[in-house]
Design an enzyme around this catalytic site. Structure first.
Site, PDB file in Angstrom:
ATOM      1  N   ALA A 143      -9.057  10.081 -11.251  1.00 58.97           N
ATOM      2  CA  ALA A 143     -10.445  10.655 -11.625  1.00 58.97           C
ATOM      3  C   ALA A 143     -11.094  10.184 -10.154  1.00 58.97           C
ATOM      4  O   ALA A 143     -12.229  10.835  -9.597  1.00 58.97           O
ATOM      5  CB  ALA A 143     -10.864   9.648 -12.540  1.00 58.97           C
ATOM      6  N   ASP A 144     -10.720   9.192  -9.644  1.00 58.40           N
ATOM      7  CA  ASP A 144     -11.432   8.456  -8.177  1.00 58.40           C
ATOM      8  C   ASP A 144     -11.042   9.795  -7.121  1.00 58.40           C
ATOM      9  O   ASP A 144     -11.953   9.953  -6.412  1.00 58.40           O
ATOM     10  CB  ASP A 144     -11.024   7.232  -7.645  1.00 58.40           C
ATOM     11  CG  ASP A 144      -9.429   7.137  -7.422  1.00 58.40           C
ATOM     12  OD1 ASP A 144      -8.776   8.008  -8.282  1.00 58.40           O
ATOM     13  OD2 ASP A 144      -9.099   6.341  -6.756  1.00 58.40           O
ATOM     14  N   THR A 202      -6.378   1.003  -2.120  1.00 55.31           N
ATOM     15  CA  THR A 202      -5.252   0.428  -2.395  1.00 55.31           C
ATOM     16  C   THR A 202      -3.929   1.257  -2.171  1.00 55.31           C
ATOM     17  O   THR A 202      -2.873   0.821  -1.553  1.00 55.31           O
ATOM     18  CB  THR A 202      -5.176   0.123  -3.957  1.00 55.31           C
ATOM     19  OG1 THR A 202      -6.537  -0.545  -4.408  1.00 55.31           O
ATOM     20  CG2 THR A 202      -3.970  -0.892  -4.256  1.00 55.31           C
ATOM     21  N   THR A 223       9.019  -9.610  14.631  1.00 54.10           N
ATOM     22  CA  THR A 223       8.860  -9.330  13.275  1.00 54.10           C
ATOM     23  C   THR A 223       7.576  -8.884  13.064  1.00 54.10           C
ATOM     24  O   THR A 223       7.389  -7.861  12.245  1.00 54.10           O
ATOM     25  CB  THR A 223       9.417 -10.272  12.354  1.00 54.10           C
ATOM     26  OG1 THR A 223      10.520 -10.738  12.789  1.00 54.10           O
ATOM     27  CG2 THR A 223       9.627  -9.788  10.947  1.00 54.10           C
TER      28      THR A 223
HETATM   29  N1  LIG Z   1     -13.794  -7.861   0.382  1.00 57.40           N
HETATM   30  C1  LIG Z   1     -13.104  -6.905   0.281  1.00 57.40           C
HETATM   31  N2  LIG Z   1     -12.000  -7.164  -0.734  1.00 57.40           N
HETATM   32  C2  LIG Z   1     -10.839  -6.821  -1.014  1.00 57.40           C
HETATM   33  N3  LIG Z   1     -10.245  -5.721  -0.331  1.00 57.40           N
HETATM   34  C3  LIG Z   1     -11.103  -5.273   0.791  1.00 57.40           C
HETATM   35  C4  LIG Z   1     -12.118  -6.102   1.189  1.00 57.40           C
HETATM   36  N4  LIG Z   1     -12.827  -5.440   2.078  1.00 57.40           N
HETATM   37  C5  LIG Z   1     -11.727  -4.471   2.504  1.00 57.40           C
HETATM   38  N5  LIG Z   1     -10.940  -4.635   1.795  1.00 57.40           N
HETATM   39  C6  LIG Z   1      -9.512  -3.491   1.882  1.00 57.40           C
HETATM   40  O1  LIG Z   1     -10.156  -2.216   0.989  1.00 57.40           O
HETATM   41  C7  LIG Z   1      -9.197  -1.827   0.196  1.00 57.40           C
HETATM   42  C8  LIG Z   1      -9.402  -1.481  -1.018  1.00 57.40           C
HETATM   43  O2  LIG Z   1     -10.525  -0.437  -0.646  1.00 57.40           O
HETATM   44  P1  LIG Z   1     -11.147   0.481  -2.079  1.00 57.40           P
HETATM   45  O3  LIG Z   1     -11.506   1.684  -1.252  1.00 57.40           O
HETATM   46  O4  LIG Z   1     -12.233  -0.242  -2.619  1.00 57.40           O
HETATM   47  O5  LIG Z   1      -9.815   0.689  -3.017  1.00 57.40           O
HETATM   48  P2  LIG Z   1      -9.628   0.784  -4.380  1.00 57.40           P
HETATM   49  O6  LIG Z   1     -10.493   2.033  -4.710  1.00 57.40           O
HETATM   50  O7  LIG Z   1      -8.339   1.012  -4.350  1.00 57.40           O
HETATM   51  O8  LIG Z   1     -10.103  -0.154  -5.266  1.00 57.40           O
HETATM   52  C9  LIG Z   1      -8.102  -3.124   0.110  1.00 57.40           C
HETATM   53  O9  LIG Z   1      -6.710  -2.765   0.142  1.00 57.40           O
HETATM   54  C10 LIG Z   1      -8.340  -3.790   1.495  1.00 57.40           C
HETATM   55  O10 LIG Z   1      -7.517  -3.375   2.323  1.00 57.40           O
HETATM   56  C1  LIG Z   2      -3.533   7.421  -6.458  1.00 54.37           C
HETATM   57  C2  LIG Z   2      -4.270   6.198  -6.973  1.00 54.37           C
HETATM   58  C3  LIG Z   2      -3.523   4.871  -7.404  1.00 54.37           C
HETATM   59  C4  LIG Z   2      -5.176   5.938  -5.891  1.00 54.37           C
HETATM   60  O1  LIG Z   2      -6.074   4.611  -6.347  1.00 54.37           O
HETATM   61  P1  LIG Z   2      -6.802   3.660  -5.380  1.00 54.37           P
HETATM   62  O2  LIG Z   2      -6.057   3.524  -4.354  1.00 54.37           O
HETATM   63  O3  LIG Z   2      -8.204   4.442  -5.097  1.00 54.37           O
HETATM   64  O4  LIG Z   2      -7.367   2.488  -6.296  1.00 54.37           O
HETATM   65  C5  LIG Z   2      -5.068   6.697  -8.276  1.00 54.37           C
HETATM   66  O5  LIG Z   2      -5.844   7.887  -7.766  1.00 54.37           O
HETATM   67  C6  LIG Z   2      -4.349   7.040  -9.498  1.00 54.37           C
HETATM   68  O6  LIG Z   2      -3.746   6.086 -10.051  1.00 54.37           O
HETATM   69  N1  LIG Z   2      -3.778   8.316  -9.668  1.00 54.37           N
HETATM   70  C7  LIG Z   2      -3.358   8.870 -10.686  1.00 54.37           C
HETATM   71  C8  LIG Z   2      -2.180   9.626 -10.137  1.00 54.37           C
HETATM   72  C9  LIG Z   2      -2.522  10.889  -9.191  1.00 54.37           C
HETATM   73  O7  LIG Z   2      -3.584  11.027  -8.626  1.00 54.37           O
HETATM   74  O8  LIG Z   2      -1.644  11.737  -9.038  1.00 54.37           O
END
Ligand SMILES: Nc1ncnc2c1ncn2[C@@H]1O[C@H](COP(=O)(O)OP(=O)(O)O)[C@@H](O)[C@H]1O
Ligand SMILES: CC(C)(COP(=O)(O)O)[C@@H](O)C(=O)NCCC(=O)O
Length: 270
Positions: A107-108, A134, A184
């Site tokens: 959904a995002d 993520t 590494t």
């Molecule tokens: N304060 C923070 N806490 C956690 N993650 C952060 C922060 N600032 C930046 N990040 C980065 O942003 C990513 C998460 O972005 P975001 O768009 O919110 O992801 P999601 O929609 O998956 O939750 C994390 O994986 C990390 O790399």
């Molecule tokens: C691909 C994602 C893991 C991305 O999530 P996010 O990194 O924004 O937390 C999320 O949109 C999700 O779980 N999607 C479901 C599977 C798909 O979009 O095909």
């Protein structure tokens, strides 16, 4: 007087749709806040107290655990505010979802695509939407408004941790991207950048080939700011090697929230 929510796998993003938002114009989202899951109980109630009005309703997208969704619903309920979660649809706001199973699409991602489509549809260009959260997602929208498909790969933090967890000898690396790393840490970081950049470039080149014009490249997600400078350098280097123009990047921090705002506006004026 509405709350917008984008609940991701690492952070919950919240915003407030301003009262004076003009229908048809990009939504004016205020009081934007992003908080990691662990901080949510403390941060969310504090954030609610900062709002200038009592919220009446909330619209959200979530790809995270139902416990988080339930917590948000319950908390808003105690403030007299009802929360509706939206899933990906087959069609919305002039955009068609090309997924084989409509609601399998996160959904995002759908919300971010809706935000991008509303903002840039006038360009009549393909759109490549790169989400660095993520996970990393690379979604292409055709110039006539169909999401034709997208890649999902581990985000940079996931890649670092997966290597450390899945091997005996590899650390959670910190280092820099190099062409020929000789240790590494830099080897891992260079590999991660190469994977992220290579995937992005591949989808951009595929879009160029498929539509005969360069995709408008929109970047979003919390991980992007830390990657931006290195990724831009890598993209320039790689496109130069290929004799292609370098894609111009357009960073837009809260595209999913914006997509949710457009959906809310549409439902208000339906
Ligand atoms: N304060 C923070 N806490 C956690 N993650 C952060 C922060 N600032 C930046 N990040 C980065 O942003 C990513 C998460 O972005 P975001 O768009 O919110 O992801 P999601 O929609 O998956 O939750 C994390 O994986 C990390 O790399
Ligand atoms: C691909 C994602 C893991 C991305 O999530 P996010 O990194 O924004 O937390 C999320 O949109 C999700 O779980 N999607 C479901 C599977 C798909 O979009 O095909």
């Amino acid at each position: 007087m509405s709350i917008l929510i984008d609940a991701g796998n690492t952070r919950i993003k919240l915003g407030w749709l301003a009262q004076d938002t003009v229908p048809g114009q990009p939504p004016c989202i205020e009081h934007i806040m992003a908080c990691p899951h662990a901080d949510l109980p403390e941060v969310f109630t504090g954030w609610l107290r900062t709002l200038p009005y009592t919220p009446e309703r909330a619209l959200g997208v979530s790809v995270t655990h139902h416990r988080i969704n339930d917590y948000l619903s319950r908390t808003l309920d105690t403030h007299g505010c009802s929360l509706i979660w939206r899933k990906a649809a087959q069609q919305a706001l002039g955009l068609t979802n090309g997924y084989l199973q409509t609601t399998q699409l996160g959904a995002d991602r759908w919300a971010a695509q809706l935000g991008a489509w509303q903002r840039w549809r006038h360009l009549a260009q393909p759109l490549l939407l790169a989400g660095f959260g993520t996970a990393t997602t690379l979604d292409t929208i055709s110039p006539d408004g169909t999401f034709v498909g997208g890649l999902i790969l581990p985000g940079t933090a996931l890649m670092r941790h997966a290597l450390a967890q899945g091997t005996e000898l590899l650390p959670v690396a910190s280092g820099e991207a190099q062409d020929y790393p000789q240790d590494t840490h830099n080897g891992i970081i260079s590999g991660i950048y190469a994977a992220q950049c290579g995937a992005l470039l591949r989808q951009w080149l595929l879009g160029l080939q498929r539509y005969g014009q360069p995709p408008h490249l929109v970047v979003t997600g919390g991980a992007w700011p830390a990657l931006a400078s290195e990724m831009e350098t890598l993209l320039r280097t790689e496109t130069t090697l290929l004799g292609k123009p370098s894609p111009e990047l357009h960073y837009h921090e809260h595209l999913s929230l914006e997509g949710v705002a457009y959906l809310l506006q549409e439902s208000s004026h339906a």
